[in-house]
Design a protein around this motif. Sequence first.
Motif, PDB file in Angstrom:
ATOM      1  N   MET A   1     -21.241  16.005  26.145  1.00 50.25           N
ATOM      2  CA  MET A   1     -21.563  15.763  27.532  1.00 50.25           C
ATOM      3  C   MET A   1     -20.338  15.977  28.420  1.00 50.25           C
ATOM      4  O   MET A   1     -20.452  16.529  29.489  1.00 50.25           O
ATOM      5  N   PHE A   2     -19.175  15.493  27.974  1.00 48.15           N
ATOM      6  CA  PHE A   2     -17.966  15.628  28.767  1.00 48.15           C
ATOM      7  C   PHE A   2     -17.074  16.772  28.282  1.00 48.15           C
ATOM      8  O   PHE A   2     -15.929  16.876  28.664  1.00 48.15           O
ATOM      9  N   ARG A   3     -17.599  17.602  27.389  1.00 42.59           N
ATOM     10  CA  ARG A   3     -16.930  18.799  26.876  1.00 42.59           C
ATOM     11  C   ARG A   3     -15.608  18.504  26.172  1.00 42.59           C
ATOM     12  O   ARG A   3     -14.608  19.168  26.389  1.00 42.59           O
ATOM     13  N   PHE A  20      -9.218   8.806  26.351  1.00 38.46           N
ATOM     14  CA  PHE A  20      -9.346   7.537  27.066  1.00 38.46           C
ATOM     15  C   PHE A  20     -10.187   7.662  28.328  1.00 38.46           C
ATOM     16  O   PHE A  20     -11.090   6.842  28.543  1.00 38.46           O
ATOM     17  N   PRO A  21      -9.964   8.651  29.188  1.00 37.03           N
ATOM     18  CA  PRO A  21     -10.851   8.779  30.351  1.00 37.03           C
ATOM     19  C   PRO A  21     -12.298   9.111  29.962  1.00 37.03           C
ATOM     20  O   PRO A  21     -13.235   8.645  30.602  1.00 37.03           O
ATOM     21  N   LEU A  22     -12.478   9.888  28.898  1.00 33.45           N
ATOM     22  CA  LEU A  22     -13.835  10.224  28.474  1.00 33.45           C
ATOM     23  C   LEU A  22     -14.591   8.977  28.034  1.00 33.45           C
ATOM     24  O   LEU A  22     -15.755   8.793  28.385  1.00 33.45           O
ATOM     25  N   LEU A  28     -18.846   3.695  31.863  1.00 37.52           N
ATOM     26  CA  LEU A  28     -19.403   3.565  33.211  1.00 37.52           C
ATOM     27  C   LEU A  28     -20.846   4.057  33.269  1.00 37.52           C
ATOM     28  O   LEU A  28     -21.689   3.451  33.938  1.00 37.52           O
ATOM     29  N   MET A  29     -21.126   5.145  32.593  1.00 36.36           N
ATOM     30  CA  MET A  29     -22.488   5.668  32.592  1.00 36.36           C
ATOM     31  C   MET A  29     -23.441   4.703  31.900  1.00 36.36           C
ATOM     32  O   MET A  29     -24.562   4.478  32.373  1.00 36.36           O
ATOM     33  N   CYS A  32     -24.044   1.792  34.203  1.00 34.36           N
ATOM     34  CA  CYS A  32     -24.908   2.194  35.316  1.00 34.36           C
ATOM     35  C   CYS A  32     -26.368   2.220  34.866  1.00 34.36           C
ATOM     36  O   CYS A  32     -27.249   1.727  35.564  1.00 34.36           O
ATOM     37  N   ARG A  33     -26.628   2.770  33.692  1.00 36.59           N
ATOM     38  CA  ARG A  33     -27.998   2.792  33.177  1.00 36.59           C
ATOM     39  C   ARG A  33     -28.521   1.379  32.956  1.00 36.59           C
ATOM     40  O   ARG A  33     -29.668   1.081  33.255  1.00 36.59           O
ATOM     41  N   TRP A  34     -27.669   0.504  32.398  1.00 35.64           N
ATOM     42  CA  TRP A  34     -28.077  -0.868  32.146  1.00 35.64           C
ATOM     43  C   TRP A  34     -28.405  -1.574  33.457  1.00 35.64           C
ATOM     44  O   TRP A  34     -29.414  -2.264  33.559  1.00 35.64           O
ATOM     45  N   LEU A  35     -27.553  -1.380  34.467  1.00 40.84           N
ATOM     46  CA  LEU A  35     -27.805  -2.019  35.764  1.00 40.84           C
ATOM     47  C   LEU A  35     -29.086  -1.502  36.405  1.00 40.84           C
ATOM     48  O   LEU A  35     -29.848  -2.270  37.002  1.00 40.84           O
TER      49      LEU A  35
END
Length: 44
Positions: A1-3, A20-22, A28-29, A32-35
């Motif tokens: 997804m993030f290549r 680490f950023p990936l 975060l994704m 977001c889905r959970w929220l």
Amino acid sequence: MFRHRKARYKGLAKNTAQLFPLFGFANLMLACRWLLNVYTQGAS
């Protein structure tokens, strides 16, 4: 997804710095889905 590509031994520090950023964006994704699920279930 993030290549992300498989780690190469020449730049392990670079690969770690990329992971680490990936993982952070993936968390975060998921949050977001959970929220969104929580808010849509509570609205009905």
